[in-house]
Write an enzyme that holds these catalytic residues in place. Structure first.
Site, PDB file in Angstrom:
ATOM      1  N   GLU A  77       0.853  -1.199   0.000  1.00 30.92           N
ATOM      2  CA  GLU A  77       0.000   0.000   0.000  1.00 30.92           C
ATOM      3  C   GLU A  77       0.881   1.238   0.000  1.00 30.92           C
ATOM      4  OE1 GLU A  77      -2.905   0.200   3.216  1.00 30.92           O
ATOM      5  OE2 GLU A  77      -2.795   2.398   3.170  1.00 30.92           O
TER       6      GLU A  77
ATOM      7  N   LYS B  64     -11.237  -1.414   6.809  1.00 28.24           N
ATOM      8  CA  LYS B  64     -10.044  -1.074   7.586  1.00 28.24           C
ATOM      9  C   LYS B  64     -10.525  -0.566   8.950  1.00 28.24           C
ATOM     10  CE  LYS B  64      -6.224   2.282   7.526  1.00 28.24           C
ATOM     11  NZ  LYS B  64      -5.156   2.839   6.679  1.00 28.24           N
TER      12      LYS B  64
ATOM     13  N   THR C 206      -4.480   6.173   1.925  1.00 34.26           N
ATOM     14  CA  THR C 206      -4.757   7.584   2.235  1.00 34.26           C
ATOM     15  C   THR C 206      -5.547   8.252   1.115  1.00 34.26           C
ATOM     16  OG1 THR C 206      -2.534   7.539   3.246  1.00 34.26           O
ATOM     17  CG2 THR C 206      -3.764   9.573   3.440  1.00 34.26           C
TER      18      THR C 206
ATOM     19  N   ARG D 209       0.449  10.448   0.086  1.00 28.17           N
ATOM     20  CA  ARG D 209       0.830  11.562   0.958  1.00 28.17           C
ATOM     21  C   ARG D 209       2.034  12.299   0.446  1.00 28.17           C
ATOM     22  NH1 ARG D 209       0.780   8.302   6.692  1.00 28.17           N
ATOM     23  NH2 ARG D 209      -1.130   7.182   6.197  1.00 28.17           N
TER      24      ARG D 209
HETATM   25  C1  3PG Z   1      -1.076   5.055   8.340  1.00 32.93           C
HETATM   26  O1  3PG Z   1      -2.075   5.486   7.801  1.00 32.93           O
HETATM   27  O2  3PG Z   1      -0.069   5.728   8.569  1.00 32.93           O
HETATM   28  C2  3PG Z   1      -1.114   3.633   8.649  1.00 32.93           C
HETATM   29  O3  3PG Z   1      -2.266   3.360   9.318  1.00 32.93           O
HETATM   30  C3  3PG Z   1       0.094   3.143   9.353  1.00 32.93           C
HETATM   31  O4  3PG Z   1       0.015   3.369  10.705  1.00 32.93           O
HETATM   32  P1  3PG Z   1       1.292   2.992  11.591  1.00 32.93           P
HETATM   33  O5  3PG Z   1       2.397   3.914  11.156  1.00 32.93           O
HETATM   34  O6  3PG Z   1       0.848   3.225  13.001  1.00 32.93           O
HETATM   35  O7  3PG Z   1       1.597   1.554  11.292  1.00 32.93           O
END
Ligand code: 3PG
Length: 213
Positions: free
Chosen positions: A44, A132, A72, A48
């Site tokens: 994934e 999720k 995201t 961002r």
């Molecule tokens: C995110 O959106 O950053 C993910 O959910 C990952 O979260 P984490 O960095 O706590 O694993």
């Protein structure tokens, strides 16, 4: 008509989805190679960074055995951009019926995020079966997922947020958890230093969690 797999099809063989934030496009292929070599092939890439969509395209092109998706995703127009880049699925942190509709229209397997029973109810009414759970640890973690199993026995979750190698197996042991997501296999410091060997080792340890489901 589409012959695309469902999100359930894509996640069924997977224990851990590495959540990747790629700043430098030149990291994309070595990163994907390290993760796939370690046994994680559903990736994934978060939307961002400016490099995200180009990273999806180059990873998907270089590693056909990888299933590269975007994370995201917060705006419907990003669905078209993700598909054009070769994304095989998409993930959002929150729940937005407009995004569900856009993903359905586009035929893109989609995993929206929920954190509350109200959001789970709305997702269920739209016919979604896998969600999720974000942000997993702050939103109640394992106790919350156990509580969801009562009123929502048919729903399945991919908890993400605050999960790492130390607690992932406890999540994966839950009947209503299909897989977990997290940034821990490829954290920012290892990416910045280009430590592909360490990322491959983290991926291998994470992939081994499949046996704990
Ligand atoms: C995110 O959106 O950053 C993910 O959910 C990952 O979260 P984490 O960095 O706590 O694993």
């Amino acid at each position: 008509m589409t012959d695309r797999p469902t999100i359930e099809d894509l996640l069924a063989p997977v224990a851990v989805i590495p959540v990747l934030t790629i700043e430098d496009i030149s990291d994309a292929v070595p990163l994907a190679r390290a993760l796939v070599a370690g046994g994680l092939n559903v990736l994934e890439v978060t939307l961002r960074t400016a490099a995200a969509l180009a990273a999806v395209e180059t990873m998907a092109g270089a590693l056909p055995e990888a299933v590269v998706g975007v994370g995201t995703l917060t705006r419907p127009e990003e669905i078209v951009a993700a598909l054009s880049a070769g994304a095989r699925y998409a993930v959002s942190p929150g729940f937005d019926p407009d995004l569900v509709a856009a993903a359905t229209r586009a035929g893109l397997p989609y995993l929206p995020g929920v954190a509350t029973a109200s959001e789970v109810q709305r997702a269920q009414r739209l016919g979604l079966g896998t969600l999720k759970f974000f942000p997993a640890e702050p939103a109640g973690g394992i106790a919350a997922l156990k509580a969801f199993a009562g009123p929502f026995p048919d729903l399945r979750f991919c908890p993400t947020g605050g999960i790492d190698q130390s607690n992932a197996a406890d999540y994966l042991a839950l009947d209503n958890v299909v897989c977990v997501g997290g940034s821990w296999p490829a954290p920012a410091d290892l990416l910045a230093s280009g430590n592909w060997q360490a990322i491959e080792e983290r991926a291998r340890a994470a992939a081994a969690l499949a046996a704990r489901r």
